[in-house]
Design a protein around this motif. Sequence first.
Motif, mmCIF file in Angstrom:
data_model
loop_
_atom_site.group_PDB
_atom_site.id
_atom_site.type_symbol
_atom_site.label_atom_id
_atom_site.label_comp_id
_atom_site.label_asym_id
_atom_site.label_seq_id
_atom_site.Cartn_x
_atom_site.Cartn_y
_atom_site.Cartn_z
ATOM 1 N N ARG A 168 0.833 -1.214 0.000
ATOM 2 C CA ARG A 168 0.000 0.000 0.000
ATOM 3 C C ARG A 168 0.868 1.264 0.000
ATOM 4 O O ARG A 168 0.535 2.256 -0.633
ATOM 5 N N TRP A 169 1.971 1.195 0.741
ATOM 6 C CA TRP A 169 2.884 2.353 0.833
ATOM 7 C C TRP A 169 3.353 2.762 -0.564
ATOM 8 O O TRP A 169 3.497 3.938 -0.863
ATOM 9 N N TYR A 170 3.559 1.749 -1.423
ATOM 10 C CA TYR A 170 4.033 2.015 -2.791
ATOM 11 C C TYR A 170 2.883 2.417 -3.707
ATOM 12 O O TYR A 170 3.014 3.337 -4.504
ATOM 13 N N LEU A 171 1.756 1.711 -3.589
ATOM 14 C CA LEU A 171 0.600 2.087 -4.414
ATOM 15 C C LEU A 171 0.165 3.518 -4.111
ATOM 16 O O LEU A 171 -0.278 4.248 -5.002
ATOM 17 N N ASP A 172 0.325 3.922 -2.845
ATOM 18 C CA ASP A 172 -0.029 5.299 -2.479
ATOM 19 C C ASP A 172 0.800 6.307 -3.270
ATOM 20 O O ASP A 172 0.324 7.409 -3.579
ATOM 21 N N ILE A 173 2.035 5.939 -3.586
ATOM 22 C CA ILE A 173 2.883 6.844 -4.375
ATOM 23 C C ILE A 173 2.255 7.069 -5.753
ATOM 24 O O ILE A 173 2.094 8.194 -6.206
ATOM 25 N N LEU A 239 22.435 4.728 -12.241
ATOM 26 C CA LEU A 239 21.503 4.947 -11.143
ATOM 27 C C LEU A 239 21.623 3.785 -10.164
ATOM 28 O O LEU A 239 21.894 2.658 -10.554
ATOM 29 N N GLU A 240 21.419 4.092 -8.894
ATOM 30 C CA GLU A 240 21.463 3.058 -7.865
ATOM 31 C C GLU A 240 20.063 2.449 -7.748
ATOM 32 O O GLU A 240 19.167 3.044 -7.166
ATOM 33 N N TYR A 241 19.892 1.271 -8.354
ATOM 34 C CA TYR A 241 18.576 0.613 -8.355
ATOM 35 C C TYR A 241 18.469 -0.418 -7.226
ATOM 36 O O TYR A 241 19.469 -1.001 -6.809
ATOM 37 N N TYR A 242 17.232 -0.680 -6.830
ATOM 38 C CA TYR A 242 16.960 -1.719 -5.824
ATOM 39 C C TYR A 242 15.707 -2.502 -6.222
ATOM 40 O O TYR A 242 14.813 -1.972 -6.871
ATOM 41 N N ASP A 243 15.673 -3.765 -5.779
ATOM 42 C CA ASP A 243 14.455 -4.572 -5.861
ATOM 43 C C ASP A 243 13.819 -4.570 -4.476
ATOM 44 O O ASP A 243 14.541 -4.625 -3.472
ATOM 45 N N ILE A 244 12.510 -4.544 -4.426
ATOM 46 C CA ILE A 244 11.844 -4.584 -3.122
ATOM 47 C C ILE A 244 10.700 -5.596 -3.162
ATOM 48 O O ILE A 244 9.830 -5.539 -4.039
ATOM 49 N N ALA A 245 10.749 -6.554 -2.236
ATOM 50 C CA ALA A 245 9.685 -7.549 -2.113
ATOM 51 C C ALA A 245 8.895 -7.269 -0.851
ATOM 52 O O ALA A 245 9.416 -6.723 0.119
ATOM 53 N N MET A 246 7.623 -7.619 -0.897
ATOM 54 C CA MET A 246 6.775 -7.426 0.274
ATOM 55 C C MET A 246 6.155 -8.753 0.668
ATOM 56 O O MET A 246 6.004 -9.650 -0.171
ATOM 57 N N SER A 291 5.120 11.536 2.623
ATOM 58 C CA SER A 291 6.323 11.366 3.448
ATOM 59 C C SER A 291 7.540 11.670 2.593
ATOM 60 O O SER A 291 7.498 11.587 1.361
ATOM 61 N N GLU A 292 8.633 11.987 3.264
ATOM 62 C CA GLU A 292 9.869 12.303 2.558
ATOM 63 C C GLU A 292 10.351 11.082 1.776
ATOM 64 O O GLU A 292 10.799 11.185 0.637
ATOM 65 N N ALA A 293 10.223 9.900 2.386
ATOM 66 C CA ALA A 293 10.715 8.682 1.734
ATOM 67 C C ALA A 293 9.913 8.381 0.474
ATOM 68 O O ALA A 293 10.471 7.982 -0.552
ATOM 69 N N GLN A 294 8.599 8.581 0.540
ATOM 70 C CA GLN A 294 7.768 8.314 -0.637
ATOM 71 C C GLN A 294 8.044 9.317 -1.754
ATOM 72 O O GLN A 294 8.034 8.961 -2.932
ATOM 73 N N ALA A 295 8.328 10.563 -1.373
ATOM 74 C CA ALA A 295 8.674 11.564 -2.388
ATOM 75 C C ALA A 295 9.981 11.193 -3.079
ATOM 76 O O ALA A 295 10.167 11.438 -4.268
ATOM 77 N N GLY A 405 19.424 0.335 5.935
ATOM 78 C CA GLY A 405 19.821 1.732 5.921
ATOM 79 C C GLY A 405 18.751 2.642 5.343
ATOM 80 O O GLY A 405 18.905 3.857 5.340
ATOM 81 N N PHE A 406 17.683 2.037 4.820
ATOM 82 C CA PHE A 406 16.535 2.839 4.363
ATOM 83 C C PHE A 406 15.362 2.526 5.293
ATOM 84 O O PHE A 406 14.427 1.827 4.919
ATOM 85 N N ASP A 407 15.459 3.015 6.512
ATOM 86 C CA ASP A 407 14.529 2.587 7.558
ATOM 87 C C ASP A 407 13.086 2.975 7.280
ATOM 88 O O ASP A 407 12.166 2.335 7.765
ATOM 89 N N ASP A 408 12.896 4.036 6.510
ATOM 90 C CA ASP A 408 11.528 4.508 6.258
ATOM 91 C C ASP A 408 10.872 3.803 5.073
ATOM 92 O O ASP A 408 9.731 4.090 4.729
ATOM 93 N N VAL A 409 11.608 2.912 4.422
ATOM 94 C CA VAL A 409 11.099 2.239 3.224
ATOM 95 C C VAL A 409 10.714 0.806 3.583
ATOM 96 O O VAL A 409 11.576 0.012 3.965
ATOM 97 N N PRO A 410 9.416 0.461 3.475
ATOM 98 C CA PRO A 410 8.996 -0.885 3.895
ATOM 99 C C PRO A 410 9.370 -1.969 2.892
ATOM 100 O O PRO A 410 9.649 -1.678 1.730
#
Lengths: 452, 168
Positions: A168-173, A239-246, A291-295, A405-410
């Motif tokens: 949801r945190w990502y869909l909200d973006i 660019l510094e890319y990342y994969d994120i799984a939930m 949020s700053e992280a979502q921006a 190190g990205f504590d605000d990113v779920p």
Amino acid sequence: MSDIRARDLVRADEGLISRRIFFDPEIYRAELENIFAKSWLYLAHESQIPNPGDYTTNYMGEDPVLIWRGMDGKVRAFLNSCRHRGMRVCRTDAGNARQFACPFHGWTYGNSGELKTVPNFEDGYFGELDKEKWGLHAVPKLTSYGGFIFGNWDADAESLDDYLGDLRWYLDILIERSLGGVEVIPGQQRYSIDGNWKIAAENFVGDSYHLAHSHGSAYGLPIRQINPTNPMVFRDRKLEYYDIAMEGGHGFTQFTLSGERVEIDRMLAAEMGPEIVEYVEECHARLEKLSEAQAKVYALPFGNVFPNFSINDFSALSPIGLYLWTPKGPGSLEVWQWAATDRDAPQVIKDIARIDFTRFQSTAGIVGPDDTENFEQVTQSTAGVVGQRLDFNYQLTLERELVEGFDDVPGYISTYVSEENQRLFYKHWVKLMDDGEGARQAYDKPRLAVQG
Amino acid sequence: MTSPDLQYKVEQFLYREVRMLAEGRYEEWLDLFSEDTRYLMPIRETTATREDSERGEEFIPHIDDDKDFMRARVQRLRHHLAHAEHPPSRLRYFISNIEVDDAEGGAAGDLDVRCNLMVYQSRLERTEKTFVGRREDRLRQENGSYQIASRKVVLDQSLLPRSITIFF
């Protein structure tokens, strides 16, 4: 599954998955039951059916569904099949209707699904047929998240909020960044692929590994000249890319976490003029309120909502792509895809988005058809008994620690490129297949962590 | 009524054009299109009325190309990593029902040409797909032959048999 246990076929912790799960008809049958009849499935976007009586159609697993806005303004979904003898009640793709009369015997249903009239009701059923009981079979759970309508056949299913979880945190973006809300461009592209649905879904869940080779022919093109807003032009930038799984089997890939994607949009916007600069700043400002992280994340960019709903969202200046991988048998799927933009985006951005969508991940795009070739030949190469004894290799970055190190990113953040998202997709698949109900924890053991 | 001579000339133009496609002579084929051409393929949907089935400008199309992007498609297909057409499909083009008319609202000598189209695609071993529809071309006189000033390809299928890796 009678004698097959999914957990014996999928050893995600070792990065090994049996080829059988991509071809075996018995496994496919169990997927329809344990996954497609129990998961929240994407049905439509509210912008496709804004007015009372508006409808569109789709599938949930192999079941045809009619998504229909009632005269009361409420959206409902129904099995698109007459309760009398099963004839398809609605045979058009989309439109507006107060009621549908079944073509077979004439049972007629209103747009709340209610059975209104039955021929020979008095002289054949003696007025005793309980019309209340024989309305269209409704999808028992239906929820809209930011305009995205999901349905679930399981009346006891967890809420959509719980199902989406950290996603949801990502869909909200995506939802909040869209000025005036997400608006689907009318119409859908549809085509068949002779491949298993999972190979398509896992491609979006995290397979950035395939991009350079599968789509190498597209990267060499003069995209910058052809389409100035396409972020593919920045492939040469490091660019510094990342994969994120939930939890729940969802995964997205090619994230930037330090604001790089908004910087790219700002550069592109500056070349396009003040109206576009203002638009990008407004999109970004809306996210800063979240949020700053979502921006900083700003765009998704591509991934899959478990089990079969994929999204492309690279930038506020390019189209949002919505993709459904609808299962049609163990070796067959249909792609249903839509393009969306922000309702209040500048007209030039909307015009570019419409064209841009057709040119990339699309029926005839320079990206999609190479995927078709892969999906088909992967599936067909698993047909033989010897092939089915082997495993596929999902060991890319296996045992590599997650990024911290990205504590605000779920979610679980992996280095790019990885196959961690795919491993978690299949872990969740196993839980649904074996337990018959979803267990949320994909990680059974604590993970080591390194600094991002 | 179109004169037999004109009909013959246009038919020969179209037969030779689709043979370029069947033989993968895409660069030659591109030269048949004017610089300001538009190559369009709308989506089809099942709708209550026949007229609505061919979806118009407000709908997402399958293809809406200008000449630059057509060139990019050809350039891509020549790349060794364009797996969808390496190795190439075997293609057979059938056109029929060719109707030639003076172009509505066009310059003198411009023609509106309609034809039916069937394309058979055989790929690797078992992949066999057939695309069926019609084409609407605007032809412009050019050095004794024609240039395609716009092409609309209207397939009959609402669900395409496969993604598109070829030209129509």
